[in-house]
Design an enzyme around this catalytic site. Structure first.
Site, PDB file in Angstrom:
ATOM      1  N   GLN A   1       1.968  -5.961  -3.293  1.00 49.01           N
ATOM      2  CA  GLN A   1       2.426  -6.085  -1.907  1.00 49.01           C
ATOM      3  C   GLN A   1       3.727  -5.299  -1.713  1.00 49.01           C
ATOM      4  OE1 GLN A   1       1.364  -9.407  -3.509  1.00 49.01           O
ATOM      5  NE2 GLN A   1      -0.529  -8.399  -2.993  1.00 49.01           N
TER       6      GLN A   1
ATOM      7  N   ASP B   1       0.809  -1.226   0.000  1.00 48.43           N
ATOM      8  CA  ASP B   1       0.000   0.000   0.000  1.00 48.43           C
ATOM      9  C   ASP B   1       0.839   1.272   0.000  1.00 48.43           C
ATOM     10  OD1 ASP B   1      -2.252  -1.620   0.097  1.00 48.43           O
ATOM     11  OD2 ASP B   1      -2.285  -1.625   2.287  1.00 48.43           O
TER      12      ASP B   1
ATOM     13  N   VAL C   1      -9.040  -2.715  -0.432  1.00 45.09           N
ATOM     14  CA  VAL C   1      -9.859  -3.879  -0.793  1.00 45.09           C
ATOM     15  C   VAL C   1     -10.728  -4.291   0.385  1.00 45.09           C
ATOM     16  CG1 VAL C   1      -9.797  -6.315  -1.445  1.00 45.09           C
ATOM     17  CG2 VAL C   1      -8.163  -4.730  -2.445  1.00 45.09           C
TER      18      VAL C   1
ATOM     19  N   ALA D   1      -4.063  -7.637  -3.891  1.00 44.41           N
ATOM     20  CA  ALA D   1      -3.619  -6.265  -4.129  1.00 44.41           C
ATOM     21  C   ALA D   1      -4.817  -5.331  -4.274  1.00 44.41           C
ATOM     22  CB  ALA D   1      -2.779  -6.211  -5.410  1.00 44.41           C
ATOM     23  N   GLY D   2      -4.597  -4.081  -3.913  1.00 46.04           N
ATOM     24  CA  GLY D   2      -5.579  -3.030  -4.185  1.00 46.04           C
ATOM     25  C   GLY D   2      -4.781  -1.801  -4.543  1.00 46.04           C
ATOM     26  N   HIS D   3      -4.711  -1.476  -5.825  1.00 45.62           N
ATOM     27  CA  HIS D   3      -3.883  -0.370  -6.294  1.00 45.62           C
ATOM     28  C   HIS D   3      -4.782   0.790  -6.705  1.00 45.62           C
ATOM     29  CE1 HIS D   3      -0.308  -3.262  -7.263  1.00 45.62           C
ATOM     30  NE2 HIS D   3      -0.680  -3.291  -6.012  1.00 45.62           N
TER      31      HIS D   3
ATOM     32  N   LYS E   1       1.831   2.173  -5.152  1.00 44.24           N
ATOM     33  CA  LYS E   1       2.380   1.635  -6.412  1.00 44.24           C
ATOM     34  C   LYS E   1       1.476   1.963  -7.600  1.00 44.24           C
ATOM     35  CE  LYS E   1       2.354  -2.384  -4.383  1.00 44.24           C
ATOM     36  NZ  LYS E   1       2.107  -2.008  -2.984  1.00 44.24           N
TER      37      LYS E   1
HETATM   38  P1  GDP Z   1      -0.756   0.452  -3.583  1.00 36.87           P
HETATM   39  O1  GDP Z   1      -1.387  -0.825  -3.157  1.00 36.87           O
HETATM   40  O2  GDP Z   1       0.724   0.467  -3.337  1.00 36.87           O
HETATM   41  O3  GDP Z   1      -1.091   0.841  -4.992  1.00 36.87           O
HETATM   42  O4  GDP Z   1      -1.350   1.589  -2.621  1.00 36.87           O
HETATM   43  P2  GDP Z   1      -2.899   1.741  -2.189  1.00 36.87           P
HETATM   44  O5  GDP Z   1      -3.674   2.244  -3.348  1.00 36.87           O
HETATM   45  O6  GDP Z   1      -3.400   0.515  -1.525  1.00 36.87           O
HETATM   46  O7  GDP Z   1      -2.777   2.810  -1.029  1.00 36.87           O
HETATM   47  C1  GDP Z   1      -2.255   4.078  -1.251  1.00 36.87           C
HETATM   48  C2  GDP Z   1      -3.322   5.103  -0.858  1.00 36.87           C
HETATM   49  O8  GDP Z   1      -2.739   6.368  -0.715  1.00 36.87           O
HETATM   50  C3  GDP Z   1      -4.401   5.261  -1.917  1.00 36.87           C
HETATM   51  O9  GDP Z   1      -5.606   5.582  -1.286  1.00 36.87           O
HETATM   52  C4  GDP Z   1      -3.898   6.452  -2.729  1.00 36.87           C
HETATM   53  O10 GDP Z   1      -4.940   7.160  -3.372  1.00 36.87           O
HETATM   54  C5  GDP Z   1      -3.268   7.287  -1.666  1.00 36.87           C
HETATM   55  N1  GDP Z   1      -2.114   8.090  -2.068  1.00 36.87           N
HETATM   56  C6  GDP Z   1      -1.141   7.784  -2.974  1.00 36.87           C
HETATM   57  N2  GDP Z   1      -0.190   8.743  -2.970  1.00 36.87           N
HETATM   58  C7  GDP Z   1      -0.566   9.651  -2.048  1.00 36.87           C
HETATM   59  C8  GDP Z   1       0.027  10.861  -1.570  1.00 36.87           C
HETATM   60  O11 GDP Z   1       1.120  11.267  -1.965  1.00 36.87           O
HETATM   61  N3  GDP Z   1      -0.643  11.535  -0.577  1.00 36.87           N
HETATM   62  C9  GDP Z   1      -1.832  11.107  -0.092  1.00 36.87           C
HETATM   63  N4  GDP Z   1      -2.422  11.825   0.862  1.00 36.87           N
HETATM   64  N5  GDP Z   1      -2.418   9.971  -0.536  1.00 36.87           N
HETATM   65  C10 GDP Z   1      -1.782   9.257  -1.481  1.00 36.87           C
HETATM   66  P1  IMO Z   2      -0.946  -4.076  -2.320  1.00 36.77           P
HETATM   67  O1  IMO Z   2      -0.478  -4.605  -3.662  1.00 36.77           O
HETATM   68  C1  IMO Z   2      -1.035  -4.575   2.008  1.00 36.77           C
HETATM   69  C2  IMO Z   2      -1.097  -8.714   3.485  1.00 36.77           C
HETATM   70  C3  IMO Z   2      -2.349  -9.184   4.189  1.00 36.77           C
HETATM   71  C4  IMO Z   2      -1.749 -10.190   5.146  1.00 36.77           C
HETATM   72  C5  IMO Z   2      -0.646 -10.828   4.318  1.00 36.77           C
HETATM   73  C6  IMO Z   2      -1.026 -12.139   3.642  1.00 36.77           C
HETATM   74  O2  IMO Z   2      -2.223  -3.339  -2.376  1.00 36.77           O
HETATM   75  O3  IMO Z   2       0.158  -3.333  -1.650  1.00 36.77           O
HETATM   76  P2  IMO Z   2      -2.553 -12.753   1.554  1.00 36.77           P
HETATM   77  O4  IMO Z   2      -3.994 -12.483   1.279  1.00 36.77           O
HETATM   78  O5  IMO Z   2      -1.614 -12.205   0.539  1.00 36.77           O
HETATM   79  O6  IMO Z   2      -2.263 -14.197   1.841  1.00 36.77           O
HETATM   80  O7  IMO Z   2      -2.256 -11.980   2.959  1.00 36.77           O
HETATM   81  O8  IMO Z   2      -0.293  -9.878   3.332  1.00 36.77           O
HETATM   82  N1  IMO Z   2      -1.319  -8.157   2.129  1.00 36.77           N
HETATM   83  C7  IMO Z   2      -1.252  -6.852   1.835  1.00 36.77           C
HETATM   84  N2  IMO Z   2      -1.068  -5.778   2.637  1.00 36.77           N
HETATM   85  N3  IMO Z   2      -1.151  -4.426   0.672  1.00 36.77           N
HETATM   86  C8  IMO Z   2      -1.294  -5.500  -0.138  1.00 36.77           C
HETATM   87  O9  IMO Z   2      -1.266  -5.408  -1.487  1.00 36.77           O
HETATM   88  C9  IMO Z   2      -1.408  -6.779   0.448  1.00 36.77           C
HETATM   89  N4  IMO Z   2      -1.593  -8.024  -0.050  1.00 36.77           N
HETATM   90  C10 IMO Z   2      -1.513  -8.851   0.987  1.00 36.77           C
HETATM   91  O10 IMO Z   2      -2.986  -8.112   4.854  1.00 36.77           O
HETATM   92  O11 IMO Z   2      -1.161  -9.531   6.227  1.00 36.77           O
HETATM   93 MG    MG Z   3      -2.896  -1.496  -1.865  1.00 37.79          MG
END
Ligand code: GDP
Ligand code: IMO
Ligand code: MG
Length: 422
Positions: free
Chosen positions: A221, A13, A297, A39-41, A16
């Site tokens: 991740q 998170d 997610v 994943a949740g991007h 990415k």
């Molecule tokens: P990922 O899994 O690595 O793609 O990251 P996630 O989408 O799960 O979580 C990142 C969160 O931070 C999302 O809600 C983005 O919209 C938000 N985000 C990304 N960059 C920034 C930033 O520079 N500042 C703030 N405040 N939010 C951000």
């Molecule tokens: P993105 O791509 C944050 C964590 C879960 C748990 C562990 C194992 O959005 O960064 P799994 O379902 O993979 O067997 O869970 O990994 N986890 C994540 N935490 N961001 C993710 O993906 C994750 N994908 C899995 O919370 O601790």
């Molecule tokens: Mg994520």
């Protein structure tokens, strides 16, 4: 041409999805190399917000080829729902999204087994996303998996054999479940997948490189969730590190170009497992509120804490990071003091090396910095950065011995400051 890799350096998170979208114009192909719908991007632009789970984050930038690589595990039902939601919002992926024939399938029984294993672990549970990731990769390495390329060969029989094997396990674990409903949507997903080009993606990608095309490999991740190098056993089931891009796409290590390592200006974690810099006080709550730190997610609140440079140095080493990307700098805008963990004190002995195991005897040693107490979200160039922010950034660069190329100051595509060009 080479393959540039973008991957998370913390516990996921990091942001990415946002940065892959920002970098996509410079590439011809974007390819996910591991993980699955765990994943949740998140991507935001022009007031629109999308959360991608299996679809690569390069789909919103003008017709680039996006590939789901062989290292990914794919749930057809969730994939169908994800793509259909994108179609509703006007994004037709049918011509731009290819799937590797070697990508393994997540079966409905994998999801059930994931939940059952977690229930069995009780308070020692990993806190998985419940998407069947562990069981699907277990079948892959156990040589029992089903791949998208199997759709053409005796698929129903293979499916039934696998499901029957899983059902024996589920019954041994005294699970109650309704498989029929899950199977219905799963097979609808299978029919849906057939609409996409199922390709030998290792050939496709290597041919593209030969023809001078540029490829960006998108990690899911983060390094601290890597099956080998993360905080085992509280990890995911794939190699999230740079080497995973080679095995997850079929590219040689000699083809890897830049390695973009992405991290937050602080740190978060979802699920169980050690987190030495975790904050349980109002400062942690403030990070959670200001950073909207709730799973994209699962909606689960993310655990929050200060940046951990011991863990980050380790992640930089394992991945051979060439360029750093710092996200969510704006979340710390109002903090009077900002801290960074520079060493661990383990039973009275200080170390800067990431240990075999992080347990309760690991205590963080902090360096403190005056906060910048300036809103950064509207900044457009590095020249606007407050001096306190520059001091924090320089300290990180010095400690990690890699330059920070990009600073993100908000969730939107536009809130991105690129500090130096190639
Ligand atoms: P990922 O899994 O690595 O793609 O990251 P996630 O989408 O799960 O979580 C990142 C969160 O931070 C999302 O809600 C983005 O919209 C938000 N985000 C990304 N960059 C920034 C930033 O520079 N500042 C703030 N405040 N939010 C951000
Ligand atoms: P993105 O791509 C944050 C964590 C879960 C748990 C562990 C194992 O959005 O960064 P799994 O379902 O993979 O067997 O869970 O990994 N986890 C994540 N935490 N961001 C993710 O993906 C994750 N994908 C899995 O919370 O601790
Ligand atoms: Mg994520």
């Amino acid at each position: 041409m080479s393959v540039d890799v973008l991957l998370g350096l913390q516990w996921g998170d990091e942001g990415k999805g946002k940065i892959v979208d920002v970098l996509t114009p410079g590439y011809d192909i974007i390819a996910r190399f591991q993980g699955g719908p765990n994943a949740g991007h998140t991507l935001e632009f022009k007031g629109e917000k999308y959360v991608l789970r299996s679809v690569p984050s390069g789909i919103f930038q003008g017709g680039k080829i996006n590939i789901i690589g062989n290292g990914v595990v794919l749930d057809p039902a969730l994939f169908k729902a994800e793509v259909e939601a994108l179609e509703v919002s006007g994004h037709d992926l049918s011509k731009h999204l290819y799937i590797s024939r070697k990508a393994h399938l997540i079966l409905p029984t994998h999801r059930l087994l994931d939940l059952a294993c977690e229930a069995q672990k009780g308070s020692g549970k990993i806190g998985t996303t419940g998407k069947g990731i562990g069981p699907a990769y277990t079948d892959k390495t156990g040589r029992n998996g089903l791949r998208t390329g199997d759709l053409d060969y005796n698929f129903e029989v293979k499916y039934k054999e696998a499901a029957a094997r899983h059902e024996i396990l589920l019954q041994q674990m005294n699970c109650e479940y309704d498989l029929a409903a899950l199977e219905k949507e799963w097979f609808e997903g299978i029919d849906f997948i057939r609409k996409f080009p199922l390709i030998d993606s290792e050939h496709f990608i290597n041919n593209a490189l030969q023809n001078g095309e540029k490829v960006l490999a998108e990690g899911a991740q983060g390094t601290l969730l890597d099956i080998d190098f993360g905080s085992y056993p509280f990890v995911t089931s794939s190699n999230t590190v740079c080497a995973g891009a080679c095995t997850g796409l079929g590219i040689s290590p000699s083809k890897v170009g830049k390695v973009y390592g992405i991290f937050k200006a602080y740190c978060t974690r979802v699920g169980s497992g050690p987190f030495p810099t975790e904050l349980f006080d109002e400062t942690g709550q403030k990070m959670r509120n200001l950073g909207c730190e709730y799973g994209s997610v699962t909606g689960r609140p993310r655990r929050c804490g200060w940046i951990d440079l011991v863990a980050l140095r380790y992640a930089v080493m394992i991945n051979g990071v060439t360029d750093l990307i710092m996200m969510k700098s704006d979340v710390l805008d109002s903090f009077e003091t900002v801290k960074a963990c520079v060493a661990y004190n383990i039973n009275g002995v200080e170390t800067e090396d990431f240990p075999f195991e992080i347990n309760d005897s690991v205590k963080s040693v902090y360096a403190e910095f005056p906060g910048w107490q300036t809103g950064m979200t509207k900044m457009q160039s590095e020249s606007e950065f407050p001096k306190e922010f520059n001091a924090y950034m320089s300290f990180l660069e010095k400690t990690l011995d890699v330059n920070i190329k990009i600073i993100s100051v908000g969730p939107d595509r536009e809130q991105t400051i690129i500090r130096y060009a190639e």
